[in-house]
Design a protein around this motif. Structure first.
Motif, PDB file in Angstrom:
ATOM      1  N   VAL A  41       0.701  -1.175  -0.021  1.00 20.12           N
ATOM      2  CA  VAL A  41      -0.041  -0.030   0.086  1.00 20.12           C
ATOM      3  C   VAL A  41       0.920   1.172  -0.116  1.00 20.12           C
ATOM      4  CG1 VAL A  41      -1.678   1.404   1.557  1.00 20.12           C
ATOM      5  CG2 VAL A  41      -2.157  -1.029   0.971  1.00 20.12           C
ATOM      6  N   ALA A  42       1.912   1.239   0.714  1.00 20.42           N
ATOM      7  CA  ALA A  42       2.756   2.500   1.078  1.00 20.42           C
ATOM      8  C   ALA A  42       3.325   2.521  -0.488  1.00 20.42           C
ATOM      9  CB  ALA A  42       3.616   2.481   1.971  1.00 20.42           C
ATOM     10  N   ASN A  43       4.024   1.576  -0.880  1.00 24.03           N
ATOM     11  CA  ASN A  43       5.008   1.996  -2.224  1.00 24.03           C
ATOM     12  C   ASN A  43       4.142   2.460  -3.317  1.00 24.03           C
ATOM     13  OD1 ASN A  43       4.348  -0.476  -3.981  1.00 24.03           O
ATOM     14  ND2 ASN A  43       6.104  -1.569  -2.788  1.00 24.03           N
ATOM     15  N   THR A  44       2.679   1.626  -3.378  1.00 20.40           N
ATOM     16  CA  THR A  44       1.749   2.119  -4.282  1.00 20.40           C
ATOM     17  C   THR A  44       1.125   3.454  -4.308  1.00 20.40           C
ATOM     18  OG1 THR A  44       1.012  -0.254  -4.490  1.00 20.40           O
ATOM     19  CG2 THR A  44      -0.500   1.528  -5.149  1.00 20.40           C
ATOM     20  N   LEU A  45       0.909   4.028  -2.972  1.00 21.81           N
ATOM     21  CA  LEU A  45       0.409   5.349  -2.760  1.00 21.81           C
ATOM     22  C   LEU A  45       1.631   6.319  -3.199  1.00 21.81           C
ATOM     23  CD1 LEU A  45      -1.959   5.006   0.217  1.00 21.81           C
ATOM     24  CD2 LEU A  45      -2.550   5.591  -2.177  1.00 21.81           C
ATOM     25  N   LEU A  46       2.686   6.204  -2.510  1.00 21.42           N
ATOM     26  CA  LEU A  46       4.085   6.939  -2.941  1.00 21.42           C
ATOM     27  C   LEU A  46       4.250   7.155  -4.406  1.00 21.42           C
ATOM     28  CD1 LEU A  46       6.262   6.375   0.205  1.00 21.42           C
ATOM     29  CD2 LEU A  46       4.770   8.451  -0.074  1.00 21.42           C
ATOM     30  N   SER A  47       4.284   5.854  -5.078  1.00 23.64           N
ATOM     31  CA  SER A  47       4.669   5.907  -6.472  1.00 23.64           C
ATOM     32  C   SER A  47       3.585   6.409  -7.597  1.00 23.64           C
ATOM     33  CB  SER A  47       4.903   4.527  -6.793  1.00 23.64           C
ATOM     34  OG  SER A  47       3.525   3.654  -6.851  1.00 23.64           O
ATOM     35  N   PHE A  52       9.183   3.809   3.268  1.00 26.63           N
ATOM     36  CA  PHE A  52       8.087   4.192   2.647  1.00 26.63           C
ATOM     37  C   PHE A  52       6.759   4.640   3.731  1.00 26.63           C
ATOM     38  CE2 PHE A  52       9.863   1.699  -1.391  1.00 26.63           C
ATOM     39  CZ  PHE A  52      10.359   2.866  -1.603  1.00 26.63           C
ATOM     40  N   GLU A  53       6.582   3.467   4.594  1.00 26.41           N
ATOM     41  CA  GLU A  53       5.564   3.709   5.279  1.00 26.41           C
ATOM     42  C   GLU A  53       5.633   5.042   6.498  1.00 26.41           C
ATOM     43  OE1 GLU A  53       2.690   1.927   5.533  1.00 26.41           O
ATOM     44  OE2 GLU A  53       1.755   2.831   7.265  1.00 26.41           O
ATOM     45  N   CYS A  54       6.897   5.175   6.572  1.00 23.45           N
ATOM     46  CA  CYS A  54       7.093   6.445   7.541  1.00 23.45           C
ATOM     47  C   CYS A  54       7.084   7.557   6.706  1.00 23.45           C
ATOM     48  CB  CYS A  54       8.636   6.369   7.993  1.00 23.45           C
ATOM     49  SG  CYS A  54       8.973   5.184   9.062  1.00 23.45           S
ATOM     50  N   GLU A  55       7.256   7.626   5.263  1.00 21.38           N
ATOM     51  CA  GLU A  55       7.213   8.682   4.491  1.00 21.38           C
ATOM     52  C   GLU A  55       5.602   8.996   4.289  1.00 21.38           C
ATOM     53  OE1 GLU A  55       9.242  10.892   3.028  1.00 21.38           O
ATOM     54  OE2 GLU A  55      10.414   9.993   4.476  1.00 21.38           O
ATOM     55  N   GLU A  94      -8.164   0.042   0.554  1.00 22.20           N
ATOM     56  CA  GLU A  94      -7.030   0.484   1.599  1.00 22.20           C
ATOM     57  C   GLU A  94      -6.444   1.526   0.913  1.00 22.20           C
ATOM     58  OE1 GLU A  94      -7.140   0.159   4.922  1.00 22.20           O
ATOM     59  OE2 GLU A  94      -5.399   1.179   5.244  1.00 22.20           O
ATOM     60  N   CYS A  95      -5.800   1.519  -0.168  1.00 19.83           N
ATOM     61  CA  CYS A  95      -5.107   2.745  -0.906  1.00 19.83           C
ATOM     62  C   CYS A  95      -6.168   3.951  -0.986  1.00 19.83           C
ATOM     63  CB  CYS A  95      -4.466   2.217  -2.375  1.00 19.83           C
ATOM     64  SG  CYS A  95      -3.270   0.947  -2.264  1.00 19.83           S
ATOM     65  N   GLU A  96      -7.345   3.421  -1.607  1.00 14.73           N
ATOM     66  CA  GLU A  96      -8.162   4.589  -1.697  1.00 14.73           C
ATOM     67  C   GLU A  96      -8.508   5.480  -0.412  1.00 14.73           C
ATOM     68  OE1 GLU A  96      -9.850   5.862  -4.459  1.00 14.73           O
ATOM     69  OE2 GLU A  96      -8.080   4.790  -5.389  1.00 14.73           O
ATOM     70  N   LEU A  97      -8.744   4.638   0.643  1.00 11.63           N
ATOM     71  CA  LEU A  97      -8.953   5.125   2.149  1.00 11.63           C
ATOM     72  C   LEU A  97      -7.924   6.038   2.431  1.00 11.63           C
ATOM     73  CD1 LEU A  97     -11.028   5.348   4.208  1.00 11.63           C
ATOM     74  CD2 LEU A  97      -9.930   3.565   5.416  1.00 11.63           C
ATOM     75  N   ARG A  98      -6.522   5.666   2.479  1.00 10.03           N
ATOM     76  CA  ARG A  98      -5.416   6.399   2.731  1.00 10.03           C
ATOM     77  C   ARG A  98      -5.082   7.476   1.773  1.00 10.03           C
ATOM     78  NH1 ARG A  98      -0.731   3.052   5.312  1.00 10.03           N
ATOM     79  NH2 ARG A  98      -0.068   4.874   6.075  1.00 10.03           N
ATOM     80  N   VAL A 125       7.622   2.263  12.900  1.00  5.08           N
ATOM     81  CA  VAL A 125       7.420   3.317  12.429  1.00  5.08           C
ATOM     82  C   VAL A 125       7.146   4.476  13.315  1.00  5.08           C
ATOM     83  CG1 VAL A 125       5.598   4.128  10.858  1.00  5.08           C
ATOM     84  CG2 VAL A 125       6.820   2.091  10.200  1.00  5.08           C
ATOM     85  N   ALA A 126       6.317   4.104  14.454  1.00  6.19           N
ATOM     86  CA  ALA A 126       5.728   5.247  15.317  1.00  6.19           C
ATOM     87  C   ALA A 126       6.989   5.812  16.240  1.00  6.19           C
ATOM     88  CB  ALA A 126       4.925   4.891  16.388  1.00  6.19           C
TER      89      ALA A 126
END
Lengths: 202, 202, 202, 202
Positions: free
Chosen positions: A100-106, A191-194, B192-196, D100-101
């Motif tokens: 999820v994190a690399n998908t959203l950032l990318s 990525f999750e941190c970012e 989950e991507c859409e929600l974030r 992460v936190a």
């Protein structure tokens, strides 16, 4: 299964189980490979769930992506693995994840800058947290040959420890499956941190 | 348990364990089924925790939802499964999940548009990430017969790879339990991507 | 261990493992009990990690909280369990969890309103999603006797399916450990939804 | 392996598996130790994944960080463990995690104030939730000796139940591995709460 193959297969099976537990290889997403020699690799076959691999989930292919057993079908992104092995002969394994994190950032950025993380030290050529790396993002493309050449052209210009494909995921590598897996863990963590930083910075 | 039944039962038991680990089938939420023939299906019985299914958790029913063994009680949403099997004879399994992401999105929108995700390729009739699908959201209704007809009327007008019920969850399907499960994984990942994304876009 | 005790103990051990996997019983947080008779209960002893319980982690106490074996020390929140059993003789189990979502909501609100969730049907006396319940939040207090009386006074005035203690966690119950666990799962799911809704609504 | 060593090793192996499942020890992040005597400790060797430790992952070192077996390499942060054991002889275990936190909070603040949490009672010298503690954040430094002295100087001035290193992680301790692990669980829980509170407060 020969000893040459069983060790990297076992390590990729374990990596897949970990990535699945983390949610980084949903459905049939992701693919993994390990170099067997200067011109051969072991790579996940098409259509397998990467959290449920077994010995039969892998096939041997050359670095043009041609399976030794022509009756088998390699993962459709095989050429992206070939590109890395051909570009850098020290690479022993390439792992592709889909979080999820690399998908959203990318989907959001053309490049991800990572700075001030202790985990940067896991990446090639970095000895301190007090450094910054750029992870390039390539536009997604169903023409994998064309995508692989775009990656290759960019690698010739700029050193990169890993790269992202927009809406598609992370490609990372190392001298062994273990090292590649540790880099995936470190990158996905950052990525999750970012992503959460972004949620806070707005 | 007959062989006809044990294979889909085993696959639904494993799907339930995965969905439970993900938090997509809280309490007694969710329900699963697999087609046995043109007019019979295997479906989870009422009241079971979907992460803790065993062979006795399933019953055989016809496509009107009537259990072969009249002493058993099928999941109260059985008619929603029947609707899909009757609408499309190629469907071999229907899986219903109940995640935080699908609950929140389905409470907020009348339809979820998914575009630019590599995982869209898991959905029926989509060959590239460069596509968009609409996942319709139906208002929740304790009258399942009425809800099933509303879904059926809408399906006649518009093709859909899956649908949501507001505050209630996802219905997805495939030719096998494995394919339906992969589509659930892909859809929940994109939700989950859409929600974030939403959390970031504000 | 007698059969009377081994069944509820086994169910509480399994509930603890699930809640631990979810992160709802950090460190020594949370405590669980099951009614053995009109005036006796089985309750977790003080200081155990609720994800790592075994048969020796439980003790028998009366509904004033006095252990049968005076050499043992019951969980310091025992009186909150006693209050529920004494208030409602149909209650067979009380489970207390300590999640991030219930902690944050209970620190922020004096009462949590849950409406429009299919999972509301898991709660006592609710037959449809088209309902709303109020989960009261009590101020935390190290004087458990005083806290128990405040809860008791409020219960006499208002029916509640569960309650929260600010910064401390959830108390939920049911006729069996299984039913109480399902209600915890349903409530924690809705709390997580409410918390993320809040992150979106800002 | 001697009995003196096998017990703390077993407890650190189990702690590592839990922290890995939580995502608190990505890649080769984190390190763990347990005191064996007034001047010796058992500490994780360099380069191991903390979720995959076995008996051979530990080595015995003195409180200057020198391994008894000079052929082995201790974790590069060994001196931070030594500092705590030398500062407080009641400390029996030091655990370092990398979540992460804690990464995000430690990058953002010079100190984290925790107040109003029931779990504060897990920390040394706190008997009620109605208290507040400050967790100091030290700037990251690849010169561990210098970092250890900065921590030591600060500890002489101010009591602290744990500390953070910016972008790097948490150091916590207790009289046993079990107590240190419970404090890590409690602190990581409160850090996650603080981070999500932040996301809500914006």
């Amino acid at each position: 299964m020969s000893l040459e193959i069983s060790r990297p297969a076992r390590d990729m099976i374990a990596a897949g189980q970990l990535f699945h537990q983390r949610g980084w290889v949903p459905a049939t997403g992701g693919n993994f490979s390990a170099r067997l020699s200067s011109d051969r690799m072991l790579i996940t076959a098409s259509g397998w769930h990467k959290g449920e691999l077994d010995d039969s989930a892998f096939l041997v292919a050359d670095l043009d992506g041609a399976p030794e057993d022509r009756s088998r079908k390699a993962s459709y992104e095989t050429l992206l693995h070939c590109q890395v092995y051909r570009f850098d002969e020290s690479v022993g394994s390439v792992l592709h994840t889909h979080s999820v994190a690399n998908t959203l950032l990318s989907r959001r950025y053309e490049s991800i800058r990572l700075a001030g993380y202790e985990l940067l030290k896991l990446l090639p050529g970095i000895a301190t947290h007090d450094a910054a790396v750029e992870i390039p993002v390539f536009e997604n493309d169903q023409d994998i040959q064309r995508l692989a050449s775009r990656v290759n052209d960019h690698m010739k210009k700029v050193a990169m420890p890993a790269y992202l494909i927009a809406g598609h995921g992370l490609y990372a590598w190392g001298s062994t499956v273990a090292q590649a897996r540790h880099r995936v863990e470190a990158l996905e963590f950052m990525f999750e941190c970012e992503l959460r930083e972004l949620e806070n910075k707005r």
